[in-house]
Write a protein that holds these residues in place. Structure first.
Motif, PDB file in Angstrom:
ATOM      1  N   LEU A  14       6.877  55.197 -32.264  1.00  0.00           N
ATOM      2  CA  LEU A  14       6.376  53.949 -31.658  1.00  0.00           C
ATOM      3  C   LEU A  14       5.761  54.243 -30.296  1.00  0.00           C
ATOM      4  N   ALA A  15       6.409  55.145 -29.547  1.00  0.00           N
ATOM      5  CA  ALA A  15       5.868  55.499 -28.223  1.00  0.00           C
ATOM      6  C   ALA A  15       4.469  56.093 -28.391  1.00  0.00           C
ATOM      7  N   MET A  16       4.312  56.924 -29.421  1.00  0.00           N
ATOM      8  CA  MET A  16       3.004  57.551 -29.670  1.00  0.00           C
ATOM      9  C   MET A  16       1.956  56.486 -30.020  1.00  0.00           C
ATOM     10  N   GLU A  17       2.377  55.517 -30.847  1.00  0.00           N
ATOM     11  CA  GLU A  17       1.440  54.438 -31.229  1.00  0.00           C
ATOM     12  C   GLU A  17       0.975  53.680 -29.996  1.00  0.00           C
ATOM     13  N   ARG A  18       1.934  53.408 -29.106  1.00  0.00           N
ATOM     14  CA  ARG A  18       1.575  52.627 -27.908  1.00  0.00           C
ATOM     15  C   ARG A  18       0.641  53.439 -27.016  1.00  0.00           C
ATOM     16  N   ALA A  19       0.858  54.777 -26.993  1.00  0.00           N
ATOM     17  CA  ALA A  19       0.003  55.609 -26.139  1.00  0.00           C
ATOM     18  C   ALA A  19      -1.428  55.642 -26.668  1.00  0.00           C
ATOM     19  N   LYS A  20      -1.580  55.528 -27.994  1.00  0.00           N
ATOM     20  CA  LYS A  20      -2.956  55.662 -28.492  1.00  0.00           C
ATOM     21  C   LYS A  20      -3.697  54.321 -28.625  1.00  0.00           C
ATOM     22  N   CYS A  21      -3.012  53.244 -28.347  1.00  0.00           N
ATOM     23  CA  CYS A  21      -3.674  51.930 -28.413  1.00  0.00           C
ATOM     24  C   CYS A  21      -4.793  51.892 -27.362  1.00  0.00           C
ATOM     25  N   ASN A  22      -6.006  51.517 -27.766  1.00  0.00           N
ATOM     26  CA  ASN A  22      -7.139  51.669 -26.837  1.00  0.00           C
ATOM     27  C   ASN A  22      -7.579  50.370 -26.161  1.00  0.00           C
ATOM     28  N   LEU A 608     -10.150  48.966 -42.104  1.00  0.00           N
ATOM     29  CA  LEU A 608      -8.694  49.191 -42.010  1.00  0.00           C
ATOM     30  C   LEU A 608      -8.429  50.440 -41.168  1.00  0.00           C
ATOM     31  N   LEU A 609      -9.201  51.499 -41.418  1.00  0.00           N
ATOM     32  CA  LEU A 609      -8.984  52.748 -40.665  1.00  0.00           C
ATOM     33  C   LEU A 609      -9.292  52.572 -39.182  1.00  0.00           C
ATOM     34  N   LYS A 610     -10.284  51.743 -38.888  1.00  0.00           N
ATOM     35  CA  LYS A 610     -10.628  51.518 -37.472  1.00  0.00           C
ATOM     36  C   LYS A 610      -9.514  50.745 -36.764  1.00  0.00           C
ATOM     37  N   ILE A 611      -8.889  49.820 -37.471  1.00  0.00           N
ATOM     38  CA  ILE A 611      -7.848  48.986 -36.843  1.00  0.00           C
ATOM     39  C   ILE A 611      -6.539  49.774 -36.711  1.00  0.00           C
ATOM     40  N   ARG A 612      -6.331  50.718 -37.615  1.00  0.00           N
ATOM     41  CA  ARG A 612      -5.047  51.450 -37.700  1.00  0.00           C
ATOM     42  C   ARG A 612      -4.492  51.925 -36.340  1.00  0.00           C
ATOM     43  N   PRO A 613      -5.302  52.600 -35.467  1.00  0.00           N
ATOM     44  CA  PRO A 613      -4.698  53.108 -34.216  1.00  0.00           C
ATOM     45  C   PRO A 613      -4.198  51.994 -33.301  1.00  0.00           C
ATOM     46  N   ASN A 614      -4.718  50.794 -33.474  1.00  0.00           N
ATOM     47  CA  ASN A 614      -4.349  49.690 -32.579  1.00  0.00           C
ATOM     48  C   ASN A 614      -3.304  48.756 -33.186  1.00  0.00           C
ATOM     49  N   VAL A 616       0.007  48.783 -33.718  1.00  0.00           N
ATOM     50  CA  VAL A 616       1.226  48.463 -32.959  1.00  0.00           C
ATOM     51  C   VAL A 616       0.855  47.679 -31.696  1.00  0.00           C
ATOM     52  N   GLY A 617      -0.237  48.053 -31.055  1.00  0.00           N
ATOM     53  CA  GLY A 617      -0.699  47.297 -29.876  1.00  0.00           C
ATOM     54  C   GLY A 617      -0.944  45.836 -30.243  1.00  0.00           C
ATOM     55  N   LEU A 618      -1.520  45.626 -31.421  1.00  0.00           N
ATOM     56  CA  LEU A 618      -1.830  44.241 -31.821  1.00  0.00           C
ATOM     57  C   LEU A 618      -0.565  43.411 -32.004  1.00  0.00           C
ATOM     58  N   VAL A 619       0.475  44.011 -32.597  1.00  0.00           N
ATOM     59  CA  VAL A 619       1.690  43.187 -32.756  1.00  0.00           C
ATOM     60  C   VAL A 619       2.467  43.095 -31.436  1.00  0.00           C
ATOM     61  N   ASP A 620       2.391  44.148 -30.598  1.00  0.00           N
ATOM     62  CA  ASP A 620       3.014  44.029 -29.266  1.00  0.00           C
ATOM     63  C   ASP A 620       2.386  42.863 -28.496  1.00  0.00           C
ATOM     64  N   ALA A 621       1.091  42.634 -28.758  1.00  0.00           N
ATOM     65  CA  ALA A 621       0.394  41.562 -28.030  1.00  0.00           C
ATOM     66  C   ALA A 621       0.935  40.180 -28.379  1.00  0.00           C
ATOM     67  N   PHE A 622       1.625  40.039 -29.508  1.00  0.00           N
ATOM     68  CA  PHE A 622       2.282  38.748 -29.793  1.00  0.00           C
ATOM     69  C   PHE A 622       3.403  38.497 -28.774  1.00  0.00           C
ATOM     70  N   ASP A 623       3.866  39.585 -28.173  1.00  0.00           N
ATOM     71  CA  ASP A 623       4.849  39.516 -27.098  1.00  0.00           C
ATOM     72  C   ASP A 623       6.103  38.741 -27.507  1.00  0.00           C
ATOM     73  N   LEU A 624       6.694  39.173 -28.599  1.00  0.00           N
ATOM     74  CA  LEU A 624       7.891  38.505 -29.118  1.00  0.00           C
ATOM     75  C   LEU A 624       9.129  39.284 -28.690  1.00  0.00           C
ATOM     76  N   ARG A 625       9.944  38.649 -27.898  1.00  0.00           N
ATOM     77  CA  ARG A 625      11.159  39.331 -27.427  1.00  0.00           C
ATOM     78  C   ARG A 625      12.091  39.615 -28.604  1.00  0.00           C
ATOM     79  N   ASP A 626      12.886  40.663 -28.457  1.00  0.00           N
ATOM     80  CA  ASP A 626      13.821  41.035 -29.530  1.00  0.00           C
ATOM     81  C   ASP A 626      14.713  39.858 -29.925  1.00  0.00           C
ATOM     82  N   GLU A 627      15.085  39.045 -28.950  1.00  0.00           N
ATOM     83  CA  GLU A 627      15.965  37.896 -29.258  1.00  0.00           C
ATOM     84  C   GLU A 627      15.319  36.942 -30.251  1.00  0.00           C
TER      85      GLU A 627
END
Ligand SMILES: CC/C=C\C/C=C\C/C=C\C/C=C\C/C=C\CCCC(=O)SCCNC(=O)CCNC(=O)[C@H](O)C(C)(C)COP(=O)(O)OP(=O)(O)OC[C@H]1O[C@@H](n2cnc3c(N)ncnc32)[C@H](O)[C@@H]1OP(=O)(O)O
Ligand SMILES: Cc1cc2nc3c(=O)[nH]c(=O)nc-3n(C[C@H](O)[C@H](O)[C@H](O)COP(=O)(O)OP(=O)(O)OC[C@H]3O[C@@H](n4cnc5c(N)ncnc54)[C@H](O)[C@@H]3O)c2cc1C
Length: 674
Positions: A14-22, A608-614, A616-627
């Motif tokens: 996951l850390a790697m995914e976040r690092a490559k989000c552009n 699909l391939l173009k969206i792939r690197p982003n 995790v960034g896209l779902v992080d952008a929903f900004d949903l807390r773990d709770e």
């Protein structure tokens, strides 16, 4: 990163995914919150509501008995309601949906894995008081309801009828002698059934009943009815009330039944904004439109589009994060097992879920703004825009709930076996959202309401009369040639409109043919309903696609280049996805060729391939807390296996090394002593 915790150990994938989000994740969060100010305010609300830990349970809700679950949900509802009155009250002044502000709703989800027994109080009881009472009635009831001195629900559906409101059997007969209404349930099928919170929680409810005065029936009207003592909570004489039993979901909502035995309420308890009964029993119609008493349902249909978008955002967050940490199979023997997110079929399952959550979120805001405009016009006595709005809210409610339920289930499939665990969070999301397809108007029934409007609009277009905005495309339905296919986003949207127009035209032609063959108008309509539902669905898809595209272009006008690119990719993906889902229809109603469709499929796969690197960034952008996610698979840190094991160890079954069932049943059976 939108969610930070300095001490958090994050799964390396996951850390790697976040690092490559552009792209700038926070920028996208702001777009969907409606601006940076709203994001900051939302976060403040979430901090106040969630940081104290009050939303947490000592024992997982899933391990409780039904009675414990209910009592726990009431306990937390009271904590939450008190917070809403105090700490959250000042903070909730956002651009909002009134009492059901989506931001407030969002924090409530941290408290309830299923739902709050107060859902109907805030979702329908209070809105009905606001929408159906005279100012005097409102000034009496609303402060008591908002302050939670009384708790209510909305009891419309009966055992025998839900869809067909005009068929409801509960009667409210006016007695001018005592200036009271007598509520009565004449048959078993007239018992109220389903209202949330009715079983054990509420002491008041809105009851929809057939109004009789001076011997004449005036159809269904809403009444506010006390059903339990305000002090002891004991059901009042003449009331038979209880809970309806276990359901697929909503098990903390104590849905109930209710019957009346000649139960009397004061005349003033009829909600009299749209119609009145005077002291002598004279019936006075106030509203200019006969369906204004259905107003609360329309309101909730609008709210539900937002509600399901939010729940789909949760499911896609869980499934995408899980797909980033899960590795499976070895297509290339010399390489490590890939993340399952690298499989194109997995991307096909998940990226449409992200795009749909975006599309529905933006449509819900647009629908809310249209609703506000309709309400403002109605305040001035103009109900002209109501039919179009009813058609629009009906189809958007139907399609958004149905698509979200389907895509949440697809997110579960994407999580393999672990998605089936309650602790993944996905089953509860599915159980909740699949009910939204039925309640507040069944899917088919609502699409047929939209179809009525479409057919009328088609006939107006045929007669060269002016059309309302959402159906203006029907004017092009009479050109005589098939719409020209063009794979640009605008071209695809035009094709979707051509498809909706073409399907409506087929329905009208078939109905006319059937009537010429001797069928009545009602039978000709009935025989065409499969196609009418399809036409209404096509219309709705054209509306969603058009709104999504336009809103994204508008909202990203000043965004950074990479945000523009990724948002454009997602809207394009949405359009390609639905074009490829409807190839048969496109071949019927547009000039698209087989080669065009083969090319479109390739373009979709490349997207699909173009969206792939982003992803995790896209779902992080929903900004949903773990709770809010309640998920072993979808937490921000990606510690999936650790959380699954931690949850398993909490199971009460693991408390004893040997189950009692061994000595009671297994041992006697195995030793041949049973
Ligand atoms: C702690 C918690 C924190 C916060 C919580 C806050 C918020 C929560 C957010 C959301 C959730 C809230 C609650 C959710 C939980 C559960 C809720 C469940 C509640 C319910 O389900 S209540 C019951 C709902 N029931 C229905 O929806 C019934 C569906 N049926 C109908 O709507 C109608 O009967 C009908 C439309 C099918 C037909 O009606 P009819 O027979 O009277 O009409 P006709 O078919 O003859 O049509 C005549 C004419 O009228 C037009 N029409 C119909 N309806 C409307 C309308 N609503 N507005 C305008 N016009 C309407 C129709 O189109 C016809 O027109 P035409 O010109 O003649 O064609
Ligand atoms: C979880 C949950 C919570 C609820 N909460 C509440 C509440 O708080 N208050 C309340 O009043 N109600 C509530 N309801 C009831 C809900 O609003 C109704 O169940 C819903 O409106 C559907 O009506 P029905 O059950 O009568 O279905 P039916 O109308 O019996 O539908 C059964 C089937 O018949 C079809 N059908 C029916 N009529 C037609 C038609 N004219 N043309 C073609 N097909 C048709 C439908 O498409 C469906 O396939 C709740 C329901 C659920 C599941």
């Amino acid at each position: 990163m939108t969610q930070t915790n300095n001490n958090m150990t994050v799964n390396p994938d996951l850390a790697m995914e976040r690092a490559k989000c552009n792209f700038n994740v926070l920028e996208v969060t702001h777009i969907f919150d409606g601006g940076e100010r709203n994001t900051l305010q939302r976060k403040k609300i979430e901090d106040v509501a969630l940081n104290s830990g009050a939303s947490k349970d000592a024992l997982g809700e899933e391990h409780m008995s039904p009675k414990e679950k209910y009592e726990n949900a009431v306990r937390k509802s009271c904590i939450y309601a008190t917070m809403m009155k105090n700490e959250l009250a000042e903070l909730s002044g956002l651009e909002s949906f009134g009492v059901s502000s989506p931001v407030i709703r969002r924090t409530a989800d941290a408290f309830f894995k299923e739902v709050s027994p107060f859902l109907l109080h805030l979702g329908m009881f209070v809105p009905t008081i606001m929408g159906q009472c005279t100012p005097e009635q409102q000034s009496y009831w609303l402060p008591r309801a908002l302050d939670m001195q009384i708790i209510g629900t909305y009891a419309q559906t009966e055992l025998g009828h839900g869809t067909f409101i005009r068929g409801l059997e509960t009667t409210a007969t006016y007695d001018p002698e005592t200036e009271e209404f007598v509520l009565h349930s004449p048959t078993l099928s007239s018992y109220k059934w389903w209202a949330g919170g009715l079983g054990k929680t509420v002491n008041y409810c809105i009851v929809v009943a057939q109004l009789y005065t001076k011997g004449e029936c005036h159809g269904t009207h809403p009444f506010i009815v006390q059903i339990r003592d305000e002090d002891t909570h004991v059901p009042l004489p003449g009331i038979k009330v209880g809970e309806i039993g276990p359901k697929m979901g909503f098990n903390t909502a104590d849905n109930g039944f209710l019957g009346f035995d000649h139960y009397r309420i004061p005349r003033e308890h009829m909600l009299m904004k749209n119609a009145q009964v005077l002291k002598d029993g004279t019936y006075v119609k106030v509203a200019r439109h006969g369906k204004l008493t259905y107003g609360t349902m329309v309101f909730v249909r609008v709210v539900l589009v937002n509600e399901v978008a939010f729940n789909l955002a949760k499911a896609s967050t869980i499934a995408v994060r899980y797909s980033a940490i899960r590795r499976q199979s070895k297509p290339k023997p010399d390489e490590v097992e890939p993340q399952i997110l690298d499989y194109v079929t997995q991307q096909h399952k998940l990226f449409i879920a992200i795009a749909t959550a975006h599309a529905l979120q933006l449509c819900s805001t647009w629908l809310w703004e249209s609703f506000s405009a309709v309400l403002a016009q109605m305040k001035g006595g103009n109900t002209d825009t109501l039919p179009e709005f009813h058609a629009l809210s009906s189809c958007l409610k139907a399609i958004s709930t149905s698509d979200s339920a389907h895509l949440i289930e697809q997110c579960r499939h994407a999580c393999g076996g672990h998605g089936y665990m309650i602790s993944s969070g996905i089953p509860n999301l599915y159980n909740f959202v699949s009910a939204t397809r039925t309640y507040e108007g069944d899917y088919t029934v609502l699409l047929l309401q939209t179809a009525r409007f479409l057919v009328k609009a088609y006939e107006q277009a045929e007669a060269k009369k002016p059309l309302t905005p959402t159906v203006s495309y029907l004017a092009h339905a009479f050109s005589g040639s098939r719409a020209t296919w063009d794979n640009s986003p605008d071209g695809i949207i035009r094709s979707f409109q051509a498809l909706a127009a073409g399907k409506t035209a087929v329905c009208v032609t078939n109905m006319r043919k059937r009537m010429r063959a001797g069928l009545s108008q009602v039978d000709a309509w009935e025989m065409s309903t499969i196609q009418l539902v399809a036409a209404a669905e096509a219309h709705c898809r054209a509306v969603i696609a058009d709104t999504y595209r336009k809103e994204i272009v508008r909202l990203t006008a000043n965004s950074s280049p990479n945000v523009k690119v990724v948002m454009d990719q997602l809207t394009t993906l949405y359009l390609y996805y639905w074009a490829l889902e409807r190839t048969g229809d496109l071949l019927m109603f547009t000039s698209v060729s087989q080669k065009d469709l083969v090319d479109l499929q390739i373009a979709y796969e490349e997207l699909l391939l173009k969206i792939r690197p982003n992803a995790v960034g896209l779902v992080d952008a929903f900004d949903l807390r773990d709770e809010l996610l309640h998920s072993t698979l979808g937490s921000y840190d990606g510690r999936v296996y650790e959380r699954l094991m931690e949850e398993a160890l909490k199971s009460p079954m693991n408390k004893e090394p040997v189950s009692d069932a061994y000595s009671k049943y297994l041992r006697p059976m195995m030793k041949g002593k049973l």
